[in-house]
Design a protein around this motif. Sequence first.
Motif, PDB file in Angstrom:
ATOM      1  N   GLU A 262       0.842  -1.191   0.000  1.00 26.22           N
ATOM      2  CA  GLU A 262       0.000   0.000   0.000  1.00 26.22           C
ATOM      3  C   GLU A 262       0.879   1.244   0.000  1.00 26.22           C
ATOM      4  OE1 GLU A 262      -3.777  -0.200   2.298  1.00 26.22           O
ATOM      5  OE2 GLU A 262      -2.742   1.279   3.526  1.00 26.22           O
TER       6      GLU A 262
ATOM      7  N   ARG B 289      -3.209   3.864  -2.915  1.00 27.15           N
ATOM      8  CA  ARG B 289      -3.550   2.681  -3.712  1.00 27.15           C
ATOM      9  C   ARG B 289      -2.999   1.448  -3.014  1.00 27.15           C
ATOM     10  NH1 ARG B 289      -5.654   2.001  -8.735  1.00 27.15           N
ATOM     11  NH2 ARG B 289      -5.108   0.100  -9.824  1.00 27.15           N
TER      12      ARG B 289
ATOM     13  N   HIS C 146      -6.501  -4.307  -7.305  1.00 29.14           N
ATOM     14  CA  HIS C 146      -5.917  -2.978  -7.174  1.00 29.14           C
ATOM     15  C   HIS C 146      -7.031  -2.087  -6.644  1.00 29.14           C
ATOM     16  CE1 HIS C 146      -2.326  -3.898  -9.725  1.00 29.14           C
ATOM     17  NE2 HIS C 146      -3.131  -4.886 -10.056  1.00 29.14           N
ATOM     18  N   GLN C 147      -6.810  -1.466  -5.477  1.00 29.52           N
ATOM     19  CA  GLN C 147      -7.866  -0.703  -4.827  1.00 29.52           C
ATOM     20  C   GLN C 147      -7.361   0.695  -4.477  1.00 29.52           C
ATOM     21  OE1 GLN C 147      -8.004  -3.291  -1.464  1.00 29.52           O
ATOM     22  NE2 GLN C 147      -9.479  -4.677  -2.361  1.00 29.52           N
ATOM     23  N   ASP C 148      -8.071   1.729  -4.926  1.00 31.55           N
ATOM     24  CA  ASP C 148      -7.795   3.089  -4.484  1.00 31.55           C
ATOM     25  C   ASP C 148      -8.516   3.303  -3.162  1.00 31.55           C
ATOM     26  OD1 ASP C 148      -6.331   3.752  -6.791  1.00 31.55           O
ATOM     27  OD2 ASP C 148      -8.158   4.178  -7.891  1.00 31.55           O
TER      28      ASP C 148
ATOM     29  N   TYR D  54     -12.619   2.392   0.706  1.00 33.33           N
ATOM     30  CA  TYR D  54     -12.309   1.867  -0.621  1.00 33.33           C
ATOM     31  C   TYR D  54     -13.583   1.991  -1.452  1.00 33.33           C
ATOM     32  CZ  TYR D  54      -8.370  -0.176   1.894  1.00 33.33           C
ATOM     33  OH  TYR D  54      -7.247  -0.353   2.666  1.00 33.33           O
TER      34      TYR D  54
END
Length: 182
Positions: free
Chosen positions: A89, A114, A137-139, A166
């Motif tokens: 992260e 991210r 893939h997570q913002d 998220y």
Amino acid sequence: TPSAEPSATTGGTGQGGVGPVSLGGSVDYDIRHSSEVSLGVVTTLPVTPRLAVEGRVAFAYGQSLYVLPEGIDILTDPIDIDLQSRSLEAELGLRLRQPLWGKLAGYLSAGAGRRIARADMSLTSALLDTGGQITEHQDFFAVGAGVDLPVLARSRAALGTAVKHYPGIGTSLLLGVDISLR
């Protein structure tokens, strides 16, 4: 005063895994456990004596166990969904420091980042024993608050909490300790 030295380590605990399991509105499930432990590095660049830009990179390991007591669809036996995840992260944000009493200071923080996560997943029931891997893939957006505690002449510890959202996935509450080694 904030330090420009990139010498802090951070750790914490929070919800583990690769985001919540999406089961739809009609499936009953229990979260038996969901936890995460992380270790990272923080660098701080002072803008004013109270305001700093903060960059953070962390590695995390998480475990989650979901149980579907009535199964799903035509599979009516109980199903266990076990996730073991690893993630990296990166976050960039602002940290506002407010002196409280003596050498104690409080802080508020806000940032965005991210997360790249990979999980090993297993599904187990009376009729099913399978698994696989998930990569996401997570913002995220984060806000936090805490208190800085002086430990030694050139070190400090911070006790804090943060909420990470998220979009499209969910929200996590984190509790942690940051230790600055200068």
